[in-house]
Design an enzyme around this catalytic site. Structure first.
Site, PDB file in Angstrom:
ATOM      1  N   THR A 240       0.826  -1.202   0.000  1.00  0.00           N
ATOM      2  CA  THR A 240       0.000   0.000   0.000  1.00  0.00           C
ATOM      3  C   THR A 240       0.863   1.257   0.000  1.00  0.00           C
ATOM      4  O   THR A 240       1.933   1.277   0.589  1.00  0.00           O
ATOM      5  CB  THR A 240      -0.864  -0.025   1.266  1.00  0.00           C
ATOM      6  OG1 THR A 240      -1.698  -1.160   1.187  1.00  0.00           O
ATOM      7  CG2 THR A 240      -1.704   1.215   1.412  1.00  0.00           C
ATOM      8  N   ARG A 268     -11.439 -10.325  -1.862  1.00  0.00           N
ATOM      9  CA  ARG A 268     -11.069  -9.858  -0.517  1.00  0.00           C
ATOM     10  C   ARG A 268     -10.898  -8.327  -0.539  1.00  0.00           C
ATOM     11  O   ARG A 268     -10.285  -7.768  -1.431  1.00  0.00           O
ATOM     12  CB  ARG A 268      -9.756 -10.529  -0.098  1.00  0.00           C
ATOM     13  CG  ARG A 268      -9.200 -10.071   1.244  1.00  0.00           C
ATOM     14  CD  ARG A 268      -8.173  -8.977   1.090  1.00  0.00           C
ATOM     15  NE  ARG A 268      -7.591  -8.589   2.358  1.00  0.00           N
ATOM     16  CZ  ARG A 268      -6.845  -7.506   2.527  1.00  0.00           C
ATOM     17  NH1 ARG A 268      -6.612  -6.697   1.517  1.00  0.00           N
ATOM     18  NH2 ARG A 268      -6.347  -7.209   3.711  1.00  0.00           N
ATOM     19  N   VAL A 269     -11.461  -7.658   0.449  1.00  0.00           N
ATOM     20  CA  VAL A 269     -11.309  -6.208   0.557  1.00  0.00           C
ATOM     21  C   VAL A 269     -10.710  -5.899   1.925  1.00  0.00           C
ATOM     22  O   VAL A 269     -11.173  -6.432   2.940  1.00  0.00           O
ATOM     23  CB  VAL A 269     -12.662  -5.477   0.396  1.00  0.00           C
ATOM     24  CG1 VAL A 269     -12.487  -3.982   0.589  1.00  0.00           C
ATOM     25  CG2 VAL A 269     -13.263  -5.765  -0.974  1.00  0.00           C
ATOM     26  N   THR A 290      -1.139   1.324   6.873  1.00  0.00           N
ATOM     27  CA  THR A 290      -0.744   0.246   5.973  1.00  0.00           C
ATOM     28  C   THR A 290      -0.461  -0.988   6.816  1.00  0.00           C
ATOM     29  O   THR A 290      -0.174  -0.868   8.004  1.00  0.00           O
ATOM     30  CB  THR A 290       0.497   0.629   5.139  1.00  0.00           C
ATOM     31  OG1 THR A 290       1.014  -0.545   4.489  1.00  0.00           O
ATOM     32  CG2 THR A 290       1.618   1.197   6.001  1.00  0.00           C
ATOM     33  N   GLY A 291      -0.503  -2.167   6.195  1.00  0.00           N
ATOM     34  CA  GLY A 291      -0.265  -3.403   6.931  1.00  0.00           C
ATOM     35  C   GLY A 291      -1.438  -4.343   6.752  1.00  0.00           C
ATOM     36  O   GLY A 291      -2.237  -4.186   5.821  1.00  0.00           O
ATOM     37  N   GLY A 293      -4.690  -5.601   6.553  1.00  0.00           N
ATOM     38  CA  GLY A 293      -5.940  -4.858   6.530  1.00  0.00           C
ATOM     39  C   GLY A 293      -6.967  -5.339   7.545  1.00  0.00           C
ATOM     40  O   GLY A 293      -7.687  -4.529   8.144  1.00  0.00           O
TER      41      GLY A 293
HETATM   42  N1  ASP Z   1      -3.507  -2.551   4.104  1.00  0.00           N
HETATM   43  C1  ASP Z   1      -3.465  -3.224   2.818  1.00  0.00           C
HETATM   44  C2  ASP Z   1      -4.581  -4.229   2.765  1.00  0.00           C
HETATM   45  O1  ASP Z   1      -4.776  -4.962   3.716  1.00  0.00           O
HETATM   46  C3  ASP Z   1      -2.165  -3.903   2.528  1.00  0.00           C
HETATM   47  C4  ASP Z   1      -0.909  -3.144   2.807  1.00  0.00           C
HETATM   48  O2  ASP Z   1      -0.925  -2.134   3.504  1.00  0.00           O
HETATM   49  O3  ASP Z   1       0.147  -3.556   2.303  1.00  0.00           O
HETATM   50  O4  ASP Z   1      -5.224  -4.317   1.748  1.00  0.00           O
END
Ligand code: ASP
Length: 370
Positions: A240, A268-269, A290-291, A293
């Site tokens: 992200t 998937r969301v 980010t991370g 989700g």
């Molecule tokens: N937060 C994003 C998700 O779960 C992934 C990411 O931050 O790398 O879709």
């Protein structure tokens, strides 16, 4: 060269003392607090654009975040709104194939499907998001166009059709890097995920919702991904990227764009298009996460950080308190800007950069551990 205020110099000195090559400290949290004026609380210190390139992205890739932050800052200099500046910053990172958004987006488990999510929000409470988008060069632009509709979130085939209808620029998003990343993720899936990983023990074959059959072995998974690449059937997109902005007159906005997590079923969301999960903005600041989700949604991270900012906490304290419930195996990173400071905190490496009248601060030059 803009004058560097003394509190930045203090931060930079600390950074120098702590700096070690990113590869040697993969679990090191990265954070910055700059332009903080505890002696003058509530003071708007001028325009700032803070950008992250995804939790887990190497700090050494902060050059990409710098380019995004500079694009946003230049936009502000040209009179752009906070929202337009946040978008300008994210667009730069969507074009950088190293990051999991737009051009570099992750592939879903079948190695073919790409589903990008993006969102924008400003301090007037305006929110727009899209989910499950493929083939659009700048998903963040499509998210911003949702602001002009009666809706908050448009997903899947309808979002893709809307991009076509609005004439947004198309792009093939699948990259070899995304394919290699999926191969590595499959290796972990077949050979053993770390304890506590949400995919450990999950019967993903029983839930397989793609057109091709699920692979029985790692070798089969790799062969299927190679075959998808050779056929180049569909573009695919995941790290992200995000931006938060404060304008000279104290207005705020945030923007996010992602290709989703590395291991994901079709449809998937994550947190990105969910208001208050991945991002939030209001009169007290702007936040972008980010991370993992699912963990970010569970902890309502962006809204929680914002509430802490509104309660008067410094940005890095506001973030740390809000991510307390997220386990390291899940992973999270957050950037936030308030009326008088900004901060970036992550549970692992995260490329980020901040651009303000103080100059530029970046993750690979400033790391503070706690
Ligand atoms: N937060 C994003 C998700 O779960 C992934 C990411 O931050 O790398 O879709």
């Amino acid at each position: 060269m803009p004058r560097t205020p003394p509190w930045i110099l203090a931060a930079a000195t600390l950074a120098g003392a702590c700096a070690t090559p990113p590869a040697e400290r993969p679990e090191a949290p990265a954070e910055v607090t700059a332009v903080t004026r505890p002696d003058r609380p509530g003071l708007v210190e001028g325009p700032v654009v803070l950008v992250h390139a995804g939790q887990g992205s190497p700090a050494a890739w902060s050059d990409g975040a710098v380019r995004g932050a500079e694009a946003g800052f230049d936009a502000l200099g040209g009179g752009a709104s906070a929202l337009a500046a946040a978008q300008a910053a994210v667009r730069v990172l969507e074009d950088d194939p190293r990051f999991n958004a737009g051009r570099g987006a992750n592939l879903r488990l079948d190695g073919r499907v790409i589903e990008c999510d993006a969102a924008v929000m400003d301090d007037a409470g305006r929110f727009g998001a899209v989910a499950g988008v493929d083939g659009v060069r700048h998903p963040v632009e499509l998210a911003a166009r949702i602001l002009g509709t009666p809706h908050l979130l448009v997903a899947g085939a309808g979002a893709n059709a809307l991009a076509v209808r609005l004439g947004l620029e198309r792009a093939r998003l699948a990259t070899d890097r995304a394919r290699r990343k999926l191969v590595r993720a499959y290796r972990a899936l077949f050979e053993g995920l770390p304890p506590g990983d949400p995919w450990a023990g999950f019967d993903w074959r029983a839930h397989w919702n793609f057109d091709t059959p699920p692979p029985a072995t790692f070798e089969q998974a790799r062969a299927q991904i190679d075959a998808a690449a050779a056929a180049a059937v569909a573009p695919a997109a995941r790290d992200t990227v995000g931006a938060v902005v404060r304008t000279a007159d104290g207005r705020f906005a945030a923007a996010l764009s992602t290709g989703g997590t590395t291991l994901a079923l079709r449809g998937r969301v994550g947190d990105v298009p969910q208001r208050g999960a991945g991002l939030f903005a209001g009169p007290f600041g702007a936040v972008a996460a980010t991370g993992r989700g699912e963990a970010i949604v569970r902890e309502r991270v962006a809204a929680a950080v914002y509430d802490n900012l509104a309660a008067g906490m410094p940005a890095r304290v506001a973030i740390r308190r809000a991510i307390d419930g997220i386990r390291p195996v899940e992973g999270v990173g957050v950037i936030a800007v308030s009326r008088y400071d900004h901060g970036a905190v992550a549970t692992s490496q995260m490329a980020w950069a901040a651009r303000g009248e103080f100059g530029t601060v970046r993750a690979d030059e400033y790391v503070e551990r706690w």
